[in-house]
Design an enzyme around this catalytic site. Structure first.
Site, PDB file in Angstrom:
ATOM      1  N   HIS A 161       1.752   6.385  -0.636  1.00 21.45           N
ATOM      2  CA  HIS A 161       2.855   5.792  -1.389  1.00 21.45           C
ATOM      3  C   HIS A 161       3.783   5.024  -0.462  1.00 21.45           C
ATOM      4  CE1 HIS A 161       1.614   9.560  -3.373  1.00 21.45           C
ATOM      5  NE2 HIS A 161       1.571   8.785  -4.423  1.00 21.45           N
TER       6      HIS A 161
ATOM      7  N   HIS B 136      -3.273   3.452  -6.968  1.00 23.88           N
ATOM      8  CA  HIS B 136      -4.277   3.848  -5.974  1.00 23.88           C
ATOM      9  C   HIS B 136      -5.682   3.442  -6.403  1.00 23.88           C
ATOM     10  CE1 HIS B 136      -1.024   6.188  -4.352  1.00 23.88           C
ATOM     11  NE2 HIS B 136      -0.942   6.942  -5.439  1.00 23.88           N
TER      12      HIS B 136
END
Lengths: 367, 367
Positions: B229, B67
């Site tokens: 995700h 991320h």
């Protein structure tokens, strides 16, 4: 739900509206997001809201869109006074540079920083002639730092790539500090001969107006030496690891021998173009450098750090000392996956202006 | 040329070396690039080189890698004291948070900012208990701001997404200004109830260890409400324009009704977990907000400005006033193409700490 009527082919998935309004929409967004900037929509240019800044040389760059944040994201105190975006991967027109220069010129003169692509060079030269005719002191400096190719699809000589970002930062700071037009031009010319870059692509990108990928790459292929418009590189090779890619790019840059070329520069006294021979000296063994590890747009930041790790190791082995770094997406090719490396020799003057404050949408420190 | 022996399938083109050393390589690169940070490799955590900072509450976050720049890129003065990266899309382990907290705790206590994913919550809670047993004052605040889904693949309740970035900035500044642990926790809790986000994907991403895309999307399909995700979103719809996508995301956020949930919070007096009911109030018509338009990683900056243009228009129509904005790649999903929007109600306290100086690899201003 309505499907996008402008979605020309199944291969183009982008956050856009009409393909012929892509640049317009983005500029409108920039204007709304950044009240410190003024965005002129016809002709298109972006400039500092506080321009003209009294007694300050105005630094202007420009080129095709699709390389964001370059150049519009670099407009602001300590960097560019103005930027002229063309359509995607298309040179801006002389009226853009001309009007932009008129808006930001304080009387201290205007310096154009021009990436070496035939269209850009021609149009900036035309704008320079128009400004000269109006009695405005103007100078053009070329960036031709891409070691991958000599002559390419859009260029005679080396292409102008990553060094542009560093030049805009450093010369922008010099102008802010009170450098004259000649001093700014000298510094920019030095940076061009001190900086070298090379890029690579894992995937192609898609120009909205074309609606399909600029080139095709096999599932196991990568392109070494790619240009920022997806134009052909040095060679197409089987997939390599991050370390191997870093070795290839870094070696091409660091082992590059002296590059000599003839550039056209404006002579303000004679009001004519004249030829000038410039040479990039090879990297010394004890060089101090600023490096940029840059994403082509679609490669995430995380992967750039792996590249940087290996680059640091290679530089140490070669006795080249990295004294500053910039890691991120600064000169991109739409959503292309891949990266480029830029290595710029530095000295006291360059380092001082690198560290000076900058306050733009995409680069901000010291303020 | 040697092909990458770890290249498992033809669909994974990344700048990586060995798939099981992806996070390690990136952390080594971060350590080399940012001498203001210390990177501990076993267990993995990143922290301020000047930590512990006397009398300052230590702010720590963490979560799966992939991320970036979140969270490691947000470590530095005015934001996080430490960050704990797990493997890609995998929660860090309690020993990482525990050791990181020990390294940065000045004695003023430790605040964990935890995105609502089952693994993260469990592991941060375990670390909190260990620290409490060591006599260290510790508090956990949850972020559950994703309006797209209630309960998902990895989460009970709403997922923690974009508000995390804004919370880390604002609470980080508050800690720097001398807020106590309780004051930091109160501010973080308020931000969680003031912030809402939603994302969408044009393409999937590929976790290196998996070697193939997390999900499949048709050439003309997009996923609305995607998680960070790649976990399923709200709905899969035919391709939409940037304006249509902005309308969908902004409306889901701005029209979201009061959200009430029970969270577990640590009670330092009793040394036990207790349940607390929290409610997000709906957006008022005259709200002042900070907005973030965020790339999922593979979407270039240029496209985000088109989203911002429409978002600004929608907010104006609804009487919501954007007072600050952040546009770029801040909370990503590897190379996924797509974007997310976060809208955070603001007030005098929040705005003051938003504007305070921050000096981290990925956010830097006022210094």
């Amino acid at each position: 739900m309505i499907t996008n009527p402008d979605q020309k082919t199944s291969t183009m998935k982008k956050l856009i509206n009409k393909v012929d309004e892509v640049v317009l929409d983005q500029l409108k967004g920039m204007a709304l997001a950044h009240p410190d900037l003024i965005v002129n929509l016809d002709p298109k240019f972006i400039y500092r809201a506080d321009a003209p800044v009294a007694n300050k040389v105005a630094i202007i760059s420009g080129g095709g869109s699709g390389h964001e944040p370059m150049h519009g994201g670099f407009v602001g105190p300590g960097m560019l006074d103005g930027a002229c975006p063309g359509e995607v991967f298309t040179s801006p027109t002389p009226d853009q540079m001309y009007e932009c220069a008129k808006a930001v010129n304080s009387g201290a003169g205007v310096l154009f920083l021009v990436k070496n692509y035939t269209g850009d060079v021609m149009n900036f030269e035309m704008a320079a002639e128009l400004l000269h005719a109006d009695g405005i002191a103007v100078q053009c400096i070329l960036i031709d730092d891409d070691v991958a190719v000599k002559d390419s699809l859009y260029t005679a000589g080396r292409r102008g790539v990553g060094t542009t970002v560093l030049m805009e930062k450093i010369v922008g700071a010099a102008a802010e500090s009170g450098y004259t037009l000649d001093q700014c031009a000298d510094l920019a010319r030095k940076i061009n001969t001190y900086g070298r870059s090379m890029g690579m692509a894992l995937t192609s990108c898609t120009v909205p107006a074309a609606g399909k990928p600029t080139f095709e790459l096999g599932d196991q292929e990568i392109e070494i030496g790619i240009g920022i418009h997806g134009e052909p590189g040095m060679k197409r090779v089987p997939f390599l690891s991050a370390d191997e890619i870093t070795i290839v790019l870094a070696n091409e840059i660091l082992e590059d021998e002296g590059y000599t070329r003839t550039v056209r520069e404006w002579n303000r006294s004679t009001g004519a173009w004249e030829e000038k021979v410039l040479t990039d000296a090879p990297f010394n063994k004890t060089e101090e450098v600023i490096v940029m590890v840059n994403s082509m747009g679609g490669t995430p930041l995380s992967e750039l750090y792996s590249i940087y790790r290996k680059l640091d190791e290679i530089c140490k082995l070669k006795g080249v000392k990295i004294v500053r770094n910039l890691i991120g997406s600064y000169i991109t090719s739409l959503e292309m996956q891949g990266c480029s490396i830029t290595i710029l020799k530095t000295d006291e003057e360059i380092l001082k202006f690198w560290d000076s404050p900058v306050n733009t949408p995409a680069l901000r420190w010291g303020v």
